[in-house]
Scaffold this motif. Sequence first.
Motif, mmCIF file in Angstrom:
data_model
loop_
_atom_site.group_PDB
_atom_site.id
_atom_site.type_symbol
_atom_site.label_atom_id
_atom_site.label_comp_id
_atom_site.label_asym_id
_atom_site.label_seq_id
_atom_site.Cartn_x
_atom_site.Cartn_y
_atom_site.Cartn_z
ATOM 1 N N PHE A 2 0.823 -1.206 0.000
ATOM 2 C CA PHE A 2 0.000 0.000 0.000
ATOM 3 C C PHE A 2 0.862 1.262 0.000
ATOM 4 C CE2 PHE A 2 -2.535 -3.403 1.675
ATOM 5 C CZ PHE A 2 -3.786 -3.197 1.141
ATOM 6 N N SER A 3 2.035 1.165 0.561
ATOM 7 C CA SER A 3 2.996 2.271 0.581
ATOM 8 C C SER A 3 4.317 1.684 1.070
ATOM 9 C CB SER A 3 2.521 3.374 1.543
ATOM 10 O OG SER A 3 2.813 3.031 2.878
ATOM 11 N N PRO A 4 5.395 2.471 1.062
ATOM 12 C CA PRO A 4 6.667 1.945 1.585
ATOM 13 C C PRO A 4 6.597 1.534 3.055
ATOM 14 C CG PRO A 4 7.062 3.894 0.247
ATOM 15 C CD PRO A 4 5.585 3.795 0.408
ATOM 16 N N TRP A 5 5.577 2.010 3.777
ATOM 17 C CA TRP A 5 5.518 1.679 5.209
ATOM 18 C C TRP A 5 4.281 0.872 5.600
ATOM 19 C CZ3 TRP A 5 1.556 4.127 8.092
ATOM 20 C CH2 TRP A 5 0.925 5.215 7.465
ATOM 21 N N VAL A 6 3.483 0.441 4.605
ATOM 22 C CA VAL A 6 2.325 -0.411 4.877
ATOM 23 C C VAL A 6 2.269 -1.526 3.840
ATOM 24 C CG1 VAL A 6 -0.178 -0.570 5.070
ATOM 25 C CG2 VAL A 6 0.983 1.482 5.878
ATOM 26 N N SER A 7 2.276 -2.763 4.315
ATOM 27 C CA SER A 7 2.115 -3.903 3.421
ATOM 28 C C SER A 7 1.327 -4.988 4.147
ATOM 29 C CB SER A 7 3.468 -4.455 2.969
ATOM 30 O OG SER A 7 4.189 -4.970 4.084
ATOM 31 N N PRO A 45 8.194 2.077 9.501
ATOM 32 C CA PRO A 45 8.074 3.206 10.428
ATOM 33 C C PRO A 45 7.052 4.227 9.934
ATOM 34 C CG PRO A 45 10.392 2.795 9.847
ATOM 35 C CD PRO A 45 9.553 2.013 8.896
ATOM 36 N N VAL A 46 6.152 4.634 10.808
ATOM 37 C CA VAL A 46 5.129 5.601 10.437
ATOM 38 C C VAL A 46 5.807 6.941 10.171
ATOM 39 C CG1 VAL A 46 3.063 6.810 11.198
ATOM 40 C CG2 VAL A 46 3.408 4.404 11.842
ATOM 41 N N PRO A 47 5.641 7.512 8.977
ATOM 42 C CA PRO A 47 6.354 8.753 8.645
ATOM 43 C C PRO A 47 5.790 9.960 9.396
ATOM 44 C CG PRO A 47 4.856 8.157 6.871
ATOM 45 C CD PRO A 47 4.819 7.024 7.859
ATOM 46 N N ILE A 48 6.682 10.826 9.855
ATOM 47 C CA ILE A 48 6.243 12.023 10.595
ATOM 48 C C ILE A 48 6.948 13.289 10.099
ATOM 49 C CG2 ILE A 48 5.518 10.831 12.683
ATOM 50 C CD1 ILE A 48 8.269 11.476 13.872
ATOM 51 N N LYS A 49 7.667 13.168 8.987
ATOM 52 C CA LYS A 49 8.361 14.357 8.475
ATOM 53 C C LYS A 49 7.404 15.450 8.025
ATOM 54 C CE LYS A 49 12.669 12.080 7.066
ATOM 55 N NZ LYS A 49 13.578 11.764 5.939
ATOM 56 N N ARG A 107 1.696 6.752 16.150
ATOM 57 C CA ARG A 107 2.936 7.528 16.316
ATOM 58 C C ARG A 107 2.548 9.001 16.386
ATOM 59 N NH1 ARG A 107 8.602 7.498 12.753
ATOM 60 N NH2 ARG A 107 9.902 8.318 14.456
ATOM 61 N N LEU A 108 2.824 9.622 17.524
ATOM 62 C CA LEU A 108 2.286 10.947 17.822
ATOM 63 C C LEU A 108 3.399 11.914 18.162
ATOM 64 C CD1 LEU A 108 -0.582 9.553 20.067
ATOM 65 C CD2 LEU A 108 -0.700 10.123 17.634
ATOM 66 N N LEU A 109 3.090 13.188 18.016
ATOM 67 C CA LEU A 109 4.107 14.228 18.174
ATOM 68 C C LEU A 109 3.885 15.089 19.408
ATOM 69 C CD1 LEU A 109 4.375 15.337 14.430
ATOM 70 C CD2 LEU A 109 5.629 13.549 15.630
ATOM 71 N N ASN A 113 16.032 3.092 15.438
ATOM 72 C CA ASN A 113 15.904 4.522 15.756
ATOM 73 C C ASN A 113 15.242 5.351 14.666
ATOM 74 O OD1 ASN A 113 16.453 5.492 18.298
ATOM 75 N ND2 ASN A 113 18.157 6.759 17.616
ATOM 76 N N ASP A 114 14.519 4.704 13.770
ATOM 77 C CA ASP A 114 13.824 5.461 12.720
ATOM 78 C C ASP A 114 12.315 5.282 12.808
ATOM 79 O OD1 ASP A 114 13.823 2.818 11.999
ATOM 80 O OD2 ASP A 114 14.603 3.110 9.969
ATOM 81 N N GLY A 115 11.867 4.773 13.930
ATOM 82 C CA GLY A 115 10.435 4.554 14.108
ATOM 83 C C GLY A 115 10.118 3.070 14.208
#
Length: 982
Positions: free
Chosen positions: A672-677, A697-701, A795-797, A815-817
């Motif tokens: 589905f995306s680079p971080w969901v399969s 890792p859930v993206p947060i950028k 994953r929250l900020l 360390n990347d999520g």
Amino acid sequence: MPSLHICSLILCSISAVFSLPVGRDSVCGYKSCPATKPSMLNVHLVPHTHDDVGWLKTVDQYYYGDRNNIQHAGVQYILDSVVDQLQKDPARRFIYVEIAFFYRWWKQQDQNTRRIVTQLVNEGRLEFINGGWCMSDEATTHYSAVIDQMTLGLRFLNDTFGECGRPRVAWHIDPFGHAREHASIFAQMGYDGFFFGRLDYQDKARRMSTKEMEMVWRASESLKPPVADLFTGVLPNGYNPPAGFCWDQSCDDAPIRDDPDLEDYNVDVIVQNFLSTANSQAKYYKTNHIIMTMGSDFQYENANLWYKNMDKLIKYVNALQANGSKVNVIYSTPSCYLQELNLANLTWPLKTDDFFPYADDAHDFWTGYFTSRPALKLYERQSNSRLQTCNQLEVLGGPKSRSGPFGEGDSDTMKRAMGVAQHHDAVSGTEKQHVAYDYAKRLARGWAHCEVLIRNSLAVLSGSEAPRVMCENLNISVCPLTESSHKFSMNVYNPLARAVSWPVRLPVNGSQYSVTNANGKAVDSQVVPLSKSTQEVRRNRGYATGELVFQVEAPPLGYTTYVISLLRDEPPEDTTEHGAPPSIQNKFLKVTFDDNTGLLKSLTNLEIQQTIQLSQNFYWYNASAGNNYESSQPSGAYIFRPNSSTPVIVNKTAQIEVITISGVVQEVTQWFSPWVSQVVRLYEGRRELELEWTVGPVPIKDGLGKEVITRLDTDIQSSGYFYTDSNGREVLERRKDYRPTWDLKQSEPIAGNYYPINSRAYIKDDKRQLTVVTDRSQGVSSIYNGSLEIMLHRRLLHDDFRGVGEPLSEPGEFNDGLVVRGRLLLTLTPPDQAADTHRPLAQGMVLQPLLSFQDGTPSTNSKLEFSGLQAALPLAVHLLTLSQWDKDSILIRLEHQYEAKESKTYSQPVTVNLQKLFSAFKVLGASEMSLGANQWKEDMTRLSWNNEMNVKPVPVSDKDPSPWEVTLNPMEIRTFLLRVQQ
């Protein structure tokens, strides 16, 4: 003697456990309660401390008072100080709850201190409340682990203090919502009442206005009242003192200054404020008794401050009685308060649902923690399965399990680690990151001790002392032995009391293997190329190029052995096909995919030719940063608050890789995306569809916190209803935007409709039911008709201002999520047949087979198969507990795992013969105990309560057919102490 307590001289030594001597003048329990005044408002001051078993600091840091820069708290000093102060006045009382801390403190005390404490307990001045190893979470815990941690604490109290150490009241003042199954457990453990601090703000307001802050909670629809009925009270101030009356060193309230010669004399002001507070509180309760919790988090390090001021408060308030005041203040305990409510002989309102979800304000729903720290939640669930296996093999292998060829092993370390993990800031995921690491380390340490025990036990049972390894990272296809060996054997231990079939996937580097079972018969197998997704998650921790897939068949409460031999030493052939297949199917299920999107399209039960339209995708809710116009509340470890009711779709289409293997497994990998399969799997011969998801890792950028869900959309006409389990046992009906207890004013249409699941949830209409079985505790909802959505990852900020003080943004191993992988099992059945399938499926997910490996082939004298039972138990019966109690006795729990009206086939009474149960030992005697294993069942008495339904207690009857044959009714758990001979 009735059959509930089987007569045997051999049991006399066991009975001594429940008859420990108490002091000659001991008056504990209800007999130790202070006198009250019937014509007055009696205010029960309850001195207490709430000591989290880890939260902002680790368990060790809290006990020793370390890292006070994070939070000033030192439990050892609290207990030191309280014991000192209790000796100064026999009227003073104190309650203590968390046995994980008290156990540690007790071990460090000298004999004189122990004697003093025992006397305080015997006189009812120091009273243990709740009594579990911790105060467990109620949303994300499984009932089996809750029962275990309660048993651990209760046994210590029983062994140490006897009858005077037995708690009579359950006390869950801090958990964030309350489960019906917990109330049922407490009732079956013999508790007379239950008090808690948190409930929904709308529910509380209504209860205050109608004087329904105290009630009878009917916690089971299957168990006959009053077996699971529990008197339940909501505390008026959470668990804090009333405003203005906190006298801990952490508080700023004015002390009582009672020298009239001084300018700042304030007795009159304090007394009047107290009288006003007491009378105001009394308006919301039905009797002339009210309770005030005098303490809070980690208070009483300097107990003198509290007691000196409470002594004065009692003195000066009660002195006004001579002038006509009708307020009487006393030192008390929750059980003494409960006794007064019982003596009032009133009729109480009846509660039959639960207390989820919990909100403390209009936009503050504590539903995020149902999913927070999903990797820790899975590790805790797996650790529970390993502990049950460890307990069982300790019994089956005998004394050499603990001290055998592989060294000294034990189950106690794991029991204590699991006890700590049930805490309401542990498995809940609401702790600081460094504390989460500590919980995981404790579980790993416990498992290391159990591993030694298990190796010893399997060596005894099999006759083989060859080195044995266990691979903990099979879910990411890492196992050095299987990756490198050309010939090895695999032992499959099944902790369930029925035979199981289970798919196994082993990391390998060859392209073809032979697999033979314990009888030497060939087993169908296939090597599947390792998926790109697994390679990315695994990174450099393994080097397997494929996975060897086959089904194992394991006997009940026993093991079997498979021998695996390499036939072709070359990388597996890449059979990957790209593009969505029209369908995959076995003889039970058919799954179709949409040609254009690559998404699931339909699911068909081929046995009955029943089909649902089924579309599944992944979405994420944009977590509120607390900056919208309605509220400043952000999402955090506790609170789920999306800033929109419409989630963001990860991708409208899925890139497809197809691997189809005839005869063993059919799989479709969706990207589905680079971080969901996800891998969609159908194993041959199985009636469930497996969805193995990988998120992270859930993206947060982009600066957005994300709450990731998967949603199953169907054409089932669910009409806003869906169903969730309660701590893995009974099922409760849920309805969108509705509460059975009050008229809900819904202010958060998504978060306010989320509920916890521990093992399964489902939607249904008249003809079809879609059930989803999970591998850990998660949050679930049905926002749309015919849909189920399950929250997988967060994953929250931002912090949510509930005390943790840091965002929920787990760094993960690299360390990347955090990357999380899990499984959902889907079944499609008619509603009246669904439980026949999903009950055993869910139980199998909780208690999974344990795999261990030996290099080479088994020796000729090895025993390749073993069962600890003479015969498999009926499907309706689950062996919940098999654990060593002492040298010659074991503890067992037998559970009827169906509800009263759940199954036409299995919701019937079942009779089990205790003498014909086990093959590994002979049962010489048996005695039935309470669920908590701290009372003989025949000695268990509970207070009786009148309720709105006016159901009177049912007299205990001799219902068992014979002394050895015990009958289980739906949802009943029966606990026995067995005297055995190997």
